[in-house]
Motif scaffolding. Structure first.
Motif, mmCIF file in Angstrom:
data_model
loop_
_atom_site.group_PDB
_atom_site.id
_atom_site.type_symbol
_atom_site.label_atom_id
_atom_site.label_comp_id
_atom_site.label_asym_id
_atom_site.label_seq_id
_atom_site.Cartn_x
_atom_site.Cartn_y
_atom_site.Cartn_z
ATOM 1 N N GLY A 1 0.830 -1.200 0.000
ATOM 2 C CA GLY A 1 0.000 0.000 0.000
ATOM 3 C C GLY A 1 0.860 1.244 0.000
ATOM 4 N N ASP A 2 0.204 2.373 0.145
ATOM 5 C CA ASP A 2 0.893 3.670 0.155
ATOM 6 C C ASP A 2 0.233 4.533 1.217
ATOM 7 N N LEU A 3 0.938 4.767 2.327
ATOM 8 C CA LEU A 3 0.397 5.533 3.446
ATOM 9 C C LEU A 3 0.606 7.020 3.180
ATOM 10 N N PRO A 4 -0.484 7.802 3.050
ATOM 11 C CA PRO A 4 -0.336 9.231 2.748
ATOM 12 C C PRO A 4 0.594 9.930 3.743
ATOM 13 N N GLY A 5 1.552 10.642 3.191
ATOM 14 C CA GLY A 5 2.484 11.389 4.016
ATOM 15 C C GLY A 5 3.643 10.584 4.542
ATOM 16 N N ALA A 6 3.602 9.244 4.378
ATOM 17 C CA ALA A 6 4.672 8.398 4.905
ATOM 18 C C ALA A 6 5.365 7.601 3.809
ATOM 19 N N GLY A 7 4.640 7.191 2.778
ATOM 20 C CA GLY A 7 5.278 6.495 1.677
ATOM 21 C C GLY A 7 4.730 5.113 1.437
ATOM 22 N N ALA A 8 5.201 4.493 0.360
ATOM 23 C CA ALA A 8 4.743 3.168 -0.040
ATOM 24 C C ALA A 8 5.400 2.096 0.827
ATOM 25 N N PHE A 9 4.743 0.943 0.913
ATOM 26 C CA PHE A 9 5.275 -0.196 1.650
ATOM 27 C C PHE A 9 4.878 -1.471 0.917
ATOM 28 N N ALA A 10 5.696 -2.508 1.088
ATOM 29 C CA ALA A 10 5.447 -3.772 0.412
ATOM 30 C C ALA A 10 4.705 -4.759 1.292
ATOM 31 N N ASP A 11 4.863 -4.643 2.615
ATOM 32 C CA ASP A 11 4.241 -5.603 3.529
ATOM 33 C C ASP A 11 4.090 -4.947 4.893
ATOM 34 N N VAL A 12 3.617 -5.725 5.863
ATOM 35 C CA VAL A 12 3.338 -5.158 7.178
ATOM 36 C C VAL A 12 4.614 -4.705 7.889
ATOM 37 N N THR A 13 5.739 -5.361 7.618
ATOM 38 C CA THR A 13 6.999 -4.942 8.247
ATOM 39 C C THR A 13 7.395 -3.548 7.770
ATOM 40 N N GLU A 14 7.289 -3.316 6.471
ATOM 41 C CA GLU A 14 7.604 -1.980 5.951
ATOM 42 C C GLU A 14 6.547 -0.965 6.399
ATOM 43 N N PHE A 15 5.303 -1.397 6.540
ATOM 44 C CA PHE A 15 4.267 -0.480 7.035
ATOM 45 C C PHE A 15 4.620 0.005 8.437
ATOM 46 N N ARG A 16 5.080 -0.903 9.294
ATOM 47 C CA ARG A 16 5.459 -0.504 10.649
ATOM 48 C C ARG A 16 6.618 0.485 10.611
ATOM 49 N N GLU A 17 7.534 0.326 9.653
ATOM 50 C CA GLU A 17 8.622 1.282 9.509
ATOM 51 C C GLU A 17 8.084 2.663 9.124
ATOM 52 N N ARG A 18 7.036 2.696 8.318
ATOM 53 C CA ARG A 18 6.463 3.982 7.898
ATOM 54 C C ARG A 18 5.837 4.723 9.072
ATOM 55 N N LEU A 19 5.484 4.007 10.112
ATOM 56 C CA LEU A 19 4.878 4.655 11.279
ATOM 57 C C LEU A 19 5.898 5.347 12.170
ATOM 58 N N ARG A 20 7.173 5.132 11.920
ATOM 59 C CA ARG A 20 8.199 5.674 12.819
ATOM 60 C C ARG A 20 8.203 7.193 12.859
ATOM 61 N N GLY A 21 7.788 7.829 11.810
ATOM 62 C CA GLY A 21 7.753 9.287 11.831
ATOM 63 C C GLY A 21 6.481 9.865 12.401
ATOM 64 N N MET A 22 5.615 9.004 12.971
ATOM 65 C CA MET A 22 4.306 9.452 13.433
ATOM 66 C C MET A 22 4.155 9.321 14.942
ATOM 67 N N ASP A 23 5.277 9.270 15.669
ATOM 68 C CA ASP A 23 5.212 9.059 17.112
ATOM 69 C C ASP A 23 4.416 10.154 17.820
ATOM 70 N N ARG A 24 4.586 11.407 17.420
ATOM 71 C CA ARG A 24 3.856 12.482 18.103
ATOM 72 C C ARG A 24 2.351 12.327 17.870
ATOM 73 N N GLN A 25 1.954 11.966 16.676
ATOM 74 C CA GLN A 25 0.532 11.764 16.408
ATOM 75 C C GLN A 25 -0.024 10.615 17.242
ATOM 76 N N ILE A 26 0.731 9.524 17.336
ATOM 77 C CA ILE A 26 0.294 8.380 18.141
ATOM 78 C C ILE A 26 0.242 8.773 19.618
ATOM 79 N N ALA A 27 1.260 9.505 20.076
ATOM 80 C CA ALA A 27 1.293 9.942 21.469
ATOM 81 C C ALA A 27 0.149 10.903 21.767
ATOM 82 N N SER A 28 -0.135 11.804 20.850
ATOM 83 C CA SER A 28 -1.239 12.744 21.050
ATOM 84 C C SER A 28 -2.554 11.998 21.216
ATOM 85 N N ASN A 29 -2.776 10.991 20.393
ATOM 86 C CA ASN A 29 -4.007 10.203 20.493
ATOM 87 C C ASN A 29 -4.092 9.506 21.840
ATOM 88 N N LEU A 30 -3.008 8.861 22.266
ATOM 89 C CA LEU A 30 -3.029 8.128 23.527
ATOM 90 C C LEU A 30 -3.193 9.070 24.707
#
Length: 886
Positions: free
Chosen positions: A806-835
């Motif tokens: 898939g292609d996560l808007p603002g984070a980039g394309a990924f081939a599988d769930v492992t790469e998807f988790r890597e794309r989340l690394r730049g979203m820590d503040r958003q995840i922290a804000s939600n929690l």
């Protein structure tokens, strides 16, 4: 006064107490302080006229957002909430839609800034008058825990007896989620009465401990456990002599259509002394161990002698998997699990607290499937057609109630719960010469017809003893020191009954019942502005213990310690380190991650025959243990999607493909190199609650990730758009169906955000197991499918390959769930804000609003250097003005 009259009186008191200071509870609705009216705001009005009115006017308004009917006075909370949603859509550039023309950036920014300022001003005015959070009652979990604490009955099951709570802002912690009515109060009264009577001693003296053993040493012995006898009768369990199959057992299943031919079981010498069972399900089976009679409340030990084995079509073979036997109550409460060794007999042991007359069930939980469909021809044994791991049981044992030792819960008689109500007043056995002396060979203790108890309470001065006991009980039960006003109604209840010559016990119970449903006990009573010490103690304990403050926390409140940063932090640490913090972990995760919905669907047995209740229970235990580890070690928020450890047990290790983890206990285990798991995101519990029993949906899982983990929930789909149902025949993939669905412009915008995380998680099936191909149901090519004992196919075969790119808007394309988790690394503040927002709602009962944003963002900034640690987040919430003010 009757219970009905008491209920009405209590309701009236509660409703009057819920009025804000200075308000007339009989007055009509008031507009309240006037906020910034949007109709008077030129920038907002001009923007609405130019860009919004074409679509949002009248009955045909898009999404039901009618500008003409929506109040412009933001002092109305409902209007403010609607305008806040509109602001969010404008700031994210979602409105107006791109195909209607994009407004100039400076124009949108100016309108958004003006609307945000107006909303902030209106909220600040409302907070000054009424506080952030509205007055509310205790939730049913909070009330049940408060009763357990007050009565020293930590294992009393009460929650399901109380009316269900609603859900507002994600939790049952807000006034809007906790409705209040005469019916609600009546149910709370009933539960309080039940709990009070459960707290009383059932006998005038203690029972000695006893040990009851049920041995599988004959047909008669097996009859003590109905389900094992039934399994033998239907040849789905194997009789054993030592560790070999008993060849002498004779059976006939009888004729189902002939009531007189019920079959038989005969066991000539040598008689069997064990039974191998292969069933993990309680469905349609009587699994109560009848001899395990609980004659008195207390702690009991369960023991099992047995081992795990493998049956290969009637030949017993070694297995490398230990076995587990679990004990439950009929309500499903897990009492404990006993681990058994592989291949050689051993004894497993666990402990549990039980109430008098509570039935006990057993279940061998490790066999992989029930596999008992169909009926073999004639007297052929079903177990000769099965290759499965099972559990051999030689005997089950229960010992208790355990004698007095250094555990205060099990100390002297009468127990603590009784002393909390009746103190040390003497108990005299009821004497009744006309009562039978023995029944079924056992002595019979006569019952007092007025109280239903087997003893009477002796008091030289009932009125003085009653007032003394009530005051002592109120000091423990209320979340602050009791006042004379708090005790007035309970004392009146007691004295009216004593004047009517009712027994002291009945009079006291009436007073306690009135106290436990009074405003001081049932409501969160807070005044606008800074909270006092006892209010902070109550708020802190309801946050981290989901229950009332203990004596030490109330003492800290009395000393003024909670009004200081250091004192509040010290008590927060103490509460987090207490075992009662497990309640916070369980309740918060149940609502945040929907763990309380994990049993709403069960995997289709044809597609997923390996599913077991033990595995489902373990999924929840894994997530709770992982979150508790994050809390204990202040682990960063990146653990939402990544970690270097798992919290697993034997069935989860098998599901995840991790070697070297045995037994039922959840423990930390390092993640093997290049393993696909890590963090909350890939845990089986989250993957199961986002699937049904047959299929997975990238839309459902994508919405879950966007909402629950990233805090960016998509709007609901248009009513005219039908839901997508995955094709379980395998003719079309879900990706193909979604591509056609996204051709609709009304759907494409949202699906650009929803689908990528959903596609990444397509790598996992409905149970959370990793897959490369879908499982599908099909009548074609039955030769490729394994068979049941009766020859019918198990029900599944491999289908199309899974595509997880898939292609996560603002984070980039990924081939599988492992790469998807890597794309989340730049979203820590958003995840922290939600929690952090969710923790704030859970702790204060109100969401983070415009008036709170500056302080909230400052808290996030302070958490950033250490990666937004979870424990630090809790402290940030508690130290904030949002928490320390109403």
């Amino acid at each position: 006064m009757s219970s009905s009259a008491l209920s009405s009186a209590v309701l009236a008191a509660l409703l009057l107490s819920s009025a804000a200071p200075g308000d007339d509870p009989h007055a009509g609705p008031s507009a309240g302080p006037t906020g910034a009216a949007l109709s008077e705001n030129g920038r907002v009005a001009a923007f609405l006229t130019a860009h919004c009115r074409d679509c949002h006017i009248g009955e045909a308004a898009e999404a039901g957002f009618d500008l003409d009917s929506l109040p412009a006075d933001l002092s109305d909370p409902r209007a403010g909430a609607a305008w806040a949603k509109a602001l969010g859509r404008i700031e994210r550039g979602e409105m107006p839609p791109a195909d209607y023309g994009v407004p100039p950036a400076d124009e949108s920014a100016a309108a958004a800034q003006a609307l945000r300022a107006a909303l902030t001003a209106a909220e600040q005015t409302r907070y000054a008058a009424h506080g952030r959070a509205e007055l509310r009652r205790l939730s049913r979990d909070e009330y049940a825990n408060a009763l357990r604490e007050a009565l020293a009955l930590p294992h009393l099951e009460l929650t399901e007896m109380l009316p269900p709570d609603g859900n507002e802002h994600g939790f049952a912690k807000s006034a809007g989620a906790l409705d209040f009515s005469h019916v609600t109060v009546s149910q709370y009264l009933d539960v309080a009465d039940y709990a009070l009577r459960e707290a009383l001693a059932d006998l005038p003296g203690p029972r000695p401990p006893r040990t009851v053993r049920v041995s599988m040493n004959s047909v008669e012995g097996a009859a003590e456990i109905t389900t094992l006898r039934t399994q033998l009768h239907h040849s789905v369990a194997i009789p054993l002599v030592g560790q070999e199959i008993d060849p002498t057992l004779e059976l006939s299943r009888g004729d189902f259509n002939d009531n007189e031919d019920r079959g038989y079981l005969r066991d000539p010498e040598p008689k069997f002394d064990g039974v191998a069972t292969f069933m993990h399900s309680r469905a349609n089976h009587q699994i109560v161990v009848k001899p395990f009679r609980v004659l008195q409340d207390g702690e009991y030990v369960f023991r099992v002698r047995g081992w795990s084995l493998r049956n290969d079509h009637g030949t017993l073979k070694p297995t490398d998997k230990p076995g587990v036997v679990a004990f439950y109550t009929p309500s499903g409460r897990l009492l404990g699990r006993c681990d058994l060794p592989a291949n050689e007999p051993g004894v497993g042991e666990c402990r549990a607290w039980l109430r008098k007359d509570e039935p006990v069930e057993y279940l061998a939980v490790t066999p992989p499937s029930a596999w008992v469909k169909g009926r073999p021809v004639g007297d052929d044994r079903k177990w000769k057609h099965i290759d499965s791991v099972g559990v051999a049981i030689q005997w089950l044992e229960m010992e208790g109630p355990l004698p007095a030792d250094d555990d205060a819960r099990r100390a002297d008689w009468p127990r603590e719960s009784h002393r909390r109500l009746l103190g040390d007043l003497p108990l005299e056995p009821v004497q009744d010469e006309d009562a039978p002396q023995r029944r079924r060979g056992r002595p019979v203790q006569p019952v007092d017809p007025e109280t239903g108890l087997r003893y009477t309470v002796v008091s030289e001065n009932p009125d003085a003893d009653a007032e003394r006991l009530l005051r002592t009980f109120a000091e423990r039960a209320l979340r602050r020191p009791p006042t004379d006003a708090d005790l007035a109604t309970p004392l009146a209840q007691i004295r009216a009954r004593l004047a009517d010559d009712q027994p002291l016990v009945e009079a006291l119970l009436a007073g306690y019942r009135a106290l436990l449903t009074s405003p001081a006990f049932l409501l969160r009573l807070e005044e606008p502005g800074p909270l006092g010490g006892y209010e902070l103690a109550s708020r802190l304990s309801l946050f981290l213990w989901d229950g009332p403050p203990d004596d030490e926390l109330k003492a800290a409140a009395a000393r003024g310690e909670l009004r200081t940063d250091a004192g509040l932090r010290r008590q927060t640490e103490r509460l987090l380190n207490d075992a009662k913090a497990d309640r916070f972990v369980a309740q918060f995760l149940d609502r945040w991650l929907a763990l309380d919905e994990i049993r709403l669907t069960e995997p289709d047995e044809n597609l997923y025959p390996e599913s077991t209740d033990f595995l489902t229970e373990s999924m929840v235990e894994e997530t709770r243990a992982f979150f508790a580890a994050m809390l204990a070690d202040d682990l960063p928020v990146s653990h939402v999607y990544d970690s270097d450890f798992l919290t697993i047990n034997q069935p989860l290790a098998a599901l995840y493909g991790v070697e070297g983890v045995e037994g039922s206990a959840i423990r930390r285990a390092p993640i093997p190199a290049d393993h696909i798991r890590g963090g909350l995101l890939t845990q089986a519990s989250l993957l199961k609650v986002t699937a049904n029993g047959t299929t997975t949906s990238p839309v459902v899982r994508g919405v879950f990730v966007m909402d629950r983990l990233l805090g960016d929930p998509p709007p609901p789909p248009p009513a005219s758009v039908p839901a997508i149902e995955p094709d379980i025949s395998g003719a079309t993939t879900i990706r193909e169906q979604l591509e056609a669905h996204r051709a609709d412009p009304a759907c494409a915008g949202c699906h650009r955000k929803i689908d990528p995380p959903g596609f990444a998680l397509e790598s996992f099936d409905v149970m959370g197991a990793f897959r490369e191909r879908y499982r599908v149901l099909s009548d074609e090519k039955p030769g490729r499918r394994p068979k049941r004992p009766d020859g019918r196919p198990i029900g599944w075969m491999e289908g199309p390959p899974v595509e997880s790119s898939g292609d996560l808007p603002g984070a980039g394309a990924f081939a599988d769930v492992t790469e998807f988790r890597e794309r989340l690394r730049g979203m820590d503040r958003q995840i922290a804000s939600n929690l952090l927002r969710r923790l704030t709602v859970y702790a204060t009962g109100a969401p983070v609003s415009f008036a709170d944003e500056a302080e909230f963002e400052a808290a996030l900034d302070s958490l950033r250097p250490d990666g937004y640690g979870l424990r630090s987040m809790v402290h940030a919430v508690v130290q904030s003005e949002l928490f320390r003010n109403k």
